[in-house]
Design a protein around this motif. Sequence first.
Motif, short mmCIF file in Angstrom:
data_model
loop_
_atom_site.label_atom_id
_atom_site.label_comp_id
_atom_site.label_asym_id
_atom_site.label_seq_id
_atom_site.Cartn_x
_atom_site.Cartn_y
_atom_site.Cartn_z
N ASN A 14 -70.58 7.74 -67.82
CA ASN A 14 -70.70 8.66 -68.96
C ASN A 14 -70.68 10.10 -68.50
OD1 ASN A 14 -70.77 6.66 -70.92
ND2 ASN A 14 -72.99 6.49 -70.87
N LYS A 15 -71.35 10.40 -67.38
CA LYS A 15 -71.36 11.76 -66.83
C LYS A 15 -69.96 12.17 -66.39
CE LYS A 15 -73.17 15.35 -64.48
NZ LYS A 15 -72.12 16.34 -64.60
N VAL A 16 -69.25 11.25 -65.75
CA VAL A 16 -67.89 11.53 -65.29
C VAL A 16 -66.99 11.80 -66.49
CG1 VAL A 16 -65.86 10.50 -64.18
CG2 VAL A 16 -68.11 10.25 -63.13
N ILE A 17 -67.11 11.01 -67.53
CA ILE A 17 -66.29 11.23 -68.74
C ILE A 17 -66.61 12.57 -69.36
CG2 ILE A 17 -65.91 10.40 -71.10
CD1 ILE A 17 -66.20 7.53 -69.94
N ASN A 76 -62.88 5.71 -61.60
CA ASN A 76 -62.31 4.42 -61.18
C ASN A 76 -63.20 3.72 -60.17
OD1 ASN A 76 -60.05 4.33 -62.80
ND2 ASN A 76 -58.78 5.44 -61.35
N ILE A 77 -63.75 4.48 -59.23
CA ILE A 77 -64.66 3.90 -58.23
C ILE A 77 -65.89 3.34 -58.92
CG2 ILE A 77 -66.21 4.48 -56.31
CD1 ILE A 77 -63.98 6.49 -55.40
N THR A 78 -66.43 4.08 -59.89
CA THR A 78 -67.61 3.63 -60.63
C THR A 78 -67.31 2.36 -61.41
OG1 THR A 78 -68.36 5.93 -60.82
CG2 THR A 78 -69.32 4.35 -62.35
N ILE A 79 -66.16 2.31 -62.03
CA ILE A 79 -65.76 1.11 -62.78
C ILE A 79 -65.59 -0.08 -61.83
CG2 ILE A 79 -63.87 0.08 -64.10
CD1 ILE A 79 -63.54 2.85 -65.45
N GLU A 80 -65.01 0.15 -60.66
CA GLU A 80 -64.85 -0.93 -59.68
C GLU A 80 -66.21 -1.49 -59.24
OE1 GLU A 80 -62.45 0.55 -56.46
OE2 GLU A 80 -60.70 0.82 -57.76
N ARG A 81 -67.17 -0.60 -59.03
CA ARG A 81 -68.52 -1.06 -58.64
C ARG A 81 -69.14 -1.90 -59.75
NH1 ARG A 81 -70.54 4.70 -56.75
NH2 ARG A 81 -69.50 4.83 -54.75
N ALA A 82 -69.03 -1.42 -60.97
CA ALA A 82 -69.59 -2.18 -62.10
C ALA A 82 -68.88 -3.52 -62.25
CB ALA A 82 -69.48 -1.36 -63.39
N ASN A 83 -67.57 -3.54 -62.07
CA ASN A 83 -66.82 -4.80 -62.18
C ASN A 83 -67.21 -5.79 -61.09
OD1 ASN A 83 -65.43 -4.14 -64.49
ND2 ASN A 83 -63.67 -3.31 -63.41
N SER A 109 -64.96 18.11 -70.50
CA SER A 109 -65.22 19.54 -70.38
C SER A 109 -64.04 20.26 -69.73
CB SER A 109 -66.50 19.76 -69.57
OG SER A 109 -66.71 21.12 -69.34
N THR A 110 -63.52 19.68 -68.67
CA THR A 110 -62.38 20.28 -67.98
C THR A 110 -61.14 20.30 -68.87
OG1 THR A 110 -63.27 19.49 -65.87
CG2 THR A 110 -60.97 20.19 -65.88
N VAL A 111 -60.89 19.21 -69.56
CA VAL A 111 -59.73 19.13 -70.45
C VAL A 111 -59.86 20.16 -71.58
CG1 VAL A 111 -58.56 17.67 -72.15
CG2 VAL A 111 -59.12 16.75 -69.90
N ASN A 121 -56.30 19.32 -60.92
CA ASN A 121 -56.72 18.58 -59.73
C ASN A 121 -58.15 18.09 -59.89
OD1 ASN A 121 -54.30 18.84 -58.36
ND2 ASN A 121 -54.87 20.79 -57.45
N ASP A 122 -58.99 18.89 -60.55
CA ASP A 122 -60.37 18.46 -60.80
C ASP A 122 -60.38 17.22 -61.68
OD1 ASP A 122 -61.21 20.64 -59.35
OD2 ASP A 122 -61.72 21.86 -61.11
N ILE A 123 -59.51 17.18 -62.67
CA ILE A 123 -59.43 16.01 -63.55
C ILE A 123 -59.02 14.78 -62.74
CG2 ILE A 123 -58.18 14.96 -65.48
CD1 ILE A 123 -58.06 17.74 -66.74
N THR A 124 -58.05 14.94 -61.87
CA THR A 124 -57.60 13.83 -61.03
C THR A 124 -58.74 13.32 -60.16
OG1 THR A 124 -55.35 14.70 -60.98
CG2 THR A 124 -55.94 13.15 -59.25
N ASP A 125 -59.47 14.24 -59.53
CA ASP A 125 -60.60 13.83 -58.68
C ASP A 125 -61.69 13.15 -59.51
OD1 ASP A 125 -59.33 14.91 -56.49
OD2 ASP A 125 -60.44 16.81 -56.57
N THR A 126 -61.95 13.66 -60.68
CA THR A 126 -62.97 13.07 -61.54
C THR A 126 -62.54 11.69 -62.01
OG1 THR A 126 -63.58 15.31 -62.25
CG2 THR A 126 -64.43 13.50 -63.55
N CYS A 127 -61.27 11.52 -62.32
CA CYS A 127 -60.76 10.20 -62.72
C CYS A 127 -60.88 9.21 -61.56
CB CYS A 127 -59.32 10.30 -63.20
SG CYS A 127 -59.15 11.07 -64.81
N LYS A 128 -60.65 9.66 -60.34
CA LYS A 128 -60.82 8.79 -59.18
C LYS A 128 -62.27 8.35 -59.05
CE LYS A 128 -56.99 10.65 -56.46
NZ LYS A 128 -56.61 11.48 -55.32
N ARG A 129 -63.21 9.29 -59.28
CA ARG A 129 -64.63 8.92 -59.24
C ARG A 129 -64.94 7.91 -60.33
NH1 ARG A 129 -66.54 14.50 -59.60
NH2 ARG A 129 -67.76 13.73 -61.33
#
Length: 140
Positions: A100-103, A22-29, A108-110, A12-20
């Motif tokens: 980069n921090k999110v990745i 995606n939001i970061t990528i959307e802002r950059a885009n 780390s979680t994986v 679930n942490d991975i899912t939440d981190t991936c959502k973050r």
Amino acid sequence: MGKPIYELSKLNDITDTCKRANITIERANRDISSILAISDLIVPTLKNIVEHASSYFELDADKLREVINSRETTIYSVMCVLTEMGTLAMNIDEETAGLNKVIDDINSTVNGINDSINSILDGGNSDCSDDNSQGATDHE
């Protein structure tokens, strides 16, 4: 066996981190799209001004003053646009650093989950042929 199950619950942490991420990528885009839109507007405008510029030598004093004032206004406007593009580029740089921090968090979680899965599959034995043998014992 409590720890491996706890580690598996981190999916679930991975899912939440991936959502973050995606939001970061959307802002950059969005910022990238803004930069491209600004460029698409300003380049043709400047090109038109340059291509249709009058020769200063052909103008009388009043027309020359008008052209110079117009160019100064254009230069100021371009400066403002370039400042905005610089701000957008800085935002992209900031978002990329955050990404980069999110990745790193995802990685780390994986890795923790992978270690837990390996410990479950390995069962603490060193008889497995992979390099993930932990807690090896002597089976003579």
